[in-house]
Scaffold this active site. Structure first.
Site, PDB file in Angstrom:
ATOM      1  CG  ASP A 171       0.134  -3.002   2.668  1.00 63.34           C
ATOM      2  OD1 ASP A 171       0.167  -3.885   1.797  1.00 63.34           O
ATOM      3  OD2 ASP A 171       1.140  -2.325   2.992  1.00 63.34           O
ATOM      4  CG  LEU A 172       2.095  -8.699   5.064  1.00 65.19           C
ATOM      5  CD1 LEU A 172       1.571  -9.210   6.401  1.00 65.19           C
ATOM      6  CD2 LEU A 172       2.450  -9.885   4.164  1.00 65.19           C
ATOM      7  CG  ASP A 173       5.138  -6.814   2.268  1.00 70.16           C
ATOM      8  OD1 ASP A 173       5.516  -7.682   3.067  1.00 70.16           O
ATOM      9  OD2 ASP A 173       4.828  -7.064   1.088  1.00 70.16           O
TER      10      ASP A 173
ATOM     11  CB  THR B 230       8.127  -7.839   5.033  1.00 68.93           C
ATOM     12  OG1 THR B 230       6.769  -7.428   5.222  1.00 68.93           O
ATOM     13  CG2 THR B 230       8.392  -9.094   5.845  1.00 68.93           C
TER      14      THR B 230
ATOM     15  CE  LYS C  26       8.289   1.835   1.822  1.00 71.51           C
ATOM     16  NZ  LYS C  26       8.193   2.763   2.961  1.00 71.51           N
TER      17      LYS C  26
ATOM     18  CB  SER D 153      -0.620  -8.326   0.947  1.00 67.80           C
ATOM     19  OG  SER D 153       0.733  -8.328   0.521  1.00 67.80           O
ATOM     20  CB  ALA D 154       0.790  -6.092  -4.028  1.00 70.02           C
TER      21      ALA D 154
ATOM     22  CE  LYS E 251      -2.407  -3.130  -1.980  1.00 68.51           C
ATOM     23  NZ  LYS E 251      -1.607  -3.351  -0.754  1.00 68.51           N
TER      24      LYS E 251
ATOM     25  CD  GLU F  80      -1.513  -0.023   1.202  1.00 66.36           C
ATOM     26  OE1 GLU F  80      -0.305   0.245   1.374  1.00 66.36           O
ATOM     27  OE2 GLU F  80      -1.909  -0.986   0.526  1.00 66.36           O
ATOM     28  CG  ASP F  81       3.801   0.521   3.907  1.00 64.46           C
ATOM     29  OD1 ASP F  81       2.997  -0.101   3.167  1.00 64.46           O
ATOM     30  OD2 ASP F  81       5.024   0.307   3.890  1.00 64.46           O
TER      31      ASP F  81
HETATM   32  C1  BG6 Z   1       3.867  -5.444  -1.725  1.00 67.47           C
HETATM   33  C2  BG6 Z   1       5.145  -4.700  -1.447  1.00 67.47           C
HETATM   34  O1  BG6 Z   1       3.227  -5.715  -0.518  1.00 67.47           O
HETATM   35  O2  BG6 Z   1       4.142  -6.678  -2.390  1.00 67.47           O
HETATM   36  C3  BG6 Z   1       5.944  -4.521  -2.733  1.00 67.47           C
HETATM   37  O3  BG6 Z   1       4.821  -3.433  -0.903  1.00 67.47           O
HETATM   38  C4  BG6 Z   1       6.167  -5.875  -3.398  1.00 67.47           C
HETATM   39  O4  BG6 Z   1       7.177  -3.921  -2.413  1.00 67.47           O
HETATM   40  C5  BG6 Z   1       4.823  -6.537  -3.642  1.00 67.47           C
HETATM   41  O5  BG6 Z   1       6.845  -5.709  -4.638  1.00 67.47           O
HETATM   42  C6  BG6 Z   1       4.959  -7.918  -4.293  1.00 67.47           C
HETATM   43  O6  BG6 Z   1       5.579  -8.793  -3.396  1.00 67.47           O
HETATM   44  P1  BG6 Z   1       6.145 -10.229  -3.768  1.00 67.47           P
HETATM   45  O7  BG6 Z   1       6.455 -10.837  -2.436  1.00 67.47           O
HETATM   46  O8  BG6 Z   1       5.046 -10.969  -4.501  1.00 67.47           O
HETATM   47  O9  BG6 Z   1       7.345 -10.033  -4.630  1.00 67.47           O
HETATM   48 MG    MG Z   2       3.002  -1.961   2.259  1.00 67.87          MG
END
Ligand code: BG6
Ligand code: MG
Length: 221
Positions: free
Chosen positions: A7-9, A15, A43, A114-115, A145, A169-170
């Site tokens: 996962d990224l964020d 972030t 998240k 990552s989402a 997810k 993942e977090d």
């Molecule tokens: C996920 C985050 O990685 O990305 C979520 O954990 C976030 O909090 C989702 O809503 C979507 O991100 P973005 O940058 O497309 O708005």
């Molecule tokens: Mg995350």
């Protein structure tokens, strides 16, 4: 262990904190209560799903048209992009750069699941793009997810079986996605936030190739 899918964020860089701040500003402007405990539910899920949950919390689900909601999501993203524009390589979380180097040197596949539609931009800002054999295109994913689709796509892109993958993942939704994909799940956070994870670390500083291999072998024995 043939691949690690990240996962990224909140795993590679903090972030997740900027998502929290940007949603917090929007919620405050709309008069909706917002705190860290509620933020845990956001998240890992998409921008539009996050907005729907925030509006539902304020009993405002019916108060906005789809066009209004689009505008609110764009407003949040503008604030988020303002915050991430200052991200530099020094914002990579502890232990991550050395883990990526070890995995790369060992020939273990590396993918990003990552989402976020901002993921590629952030990886570039962190100067980590070159480590990733695959960055899953979230716009091509039908089910976010906690559905396992994004992790299964990462494994397929790398040409490895899900059972040979570790996911990190977090988010609770992310742990569910990893386990739904049949992978070994590493949670970053507290055990209560990371229910269902096979192992939980309090900090990414605890992650290393030998540590992951040890736990993975133990798990698959
Ligand atoms: C996920 C985050 O990685 O990305 C979520 O954990 C976030 O909090 C989702 O809503 C979507 O991100 P973005 O940058 O497309 O708005
Ligand atoms: Mg995350």
């Amino acid at each position: 262990m043939k691949a690690v899918i990240f996962d990224l964020d909140g795993v590679i860089t903090d972030t997740a904190e900027y998502h929290f701040q940007a949603w917090g500003s929007l919620a405050a402007a709309l008069g909706i209560p917002f705190d860290r405990e509620f933020n845990e539910q956001l998240k890992g899920i998409s921008r539009t799903e996050s907005l729907d949950k925030i509006l539902a919390r304020g009993n405002l689900s019916e108060a906005y048209t789809d066009e209004d909601k689009q505008e609110l999501a764009t407003r949040k993203n503008a604030e988020y992009q303002r915050l991430i524009s200052a991200v530099t390589p020094s914002d990579v979380l502890p232990g991550i750069k050395s883990l990526l180097t070890e995995l790369h040197d060992a020939g273990i596949g590396i993918a990003l699941a990552s989402a976020s539609k901002n993921a590629a931009f952030i990886l570039d800002r962190l100067e980590l793009t070159r480590y990733f054999d695959s960055v899953v295109d979230v716009t091509a994913i039908r089910h976010g997810k906690p559905d396992p689709e994004i992790f299964l796509t990462g494994a397929a892109n790398l040409g490895v079986q899900p059972a040979d993958c570790v996911g990190i993942e977090d988010a609770q939704a992310g742990i569910q996605a990893i386990k739904g994909a049949g992978m070994f799940a590493v949670g970053v956070g507290t055990p209560s936030q990371m229910q269902g994870a096979d192992i939980v670390v309090a900090s990414t500083a605890e992650l290393s190739l030998s540590m992951l291999e040890e736990h993975f072998c133990e798990f698959t024995k």
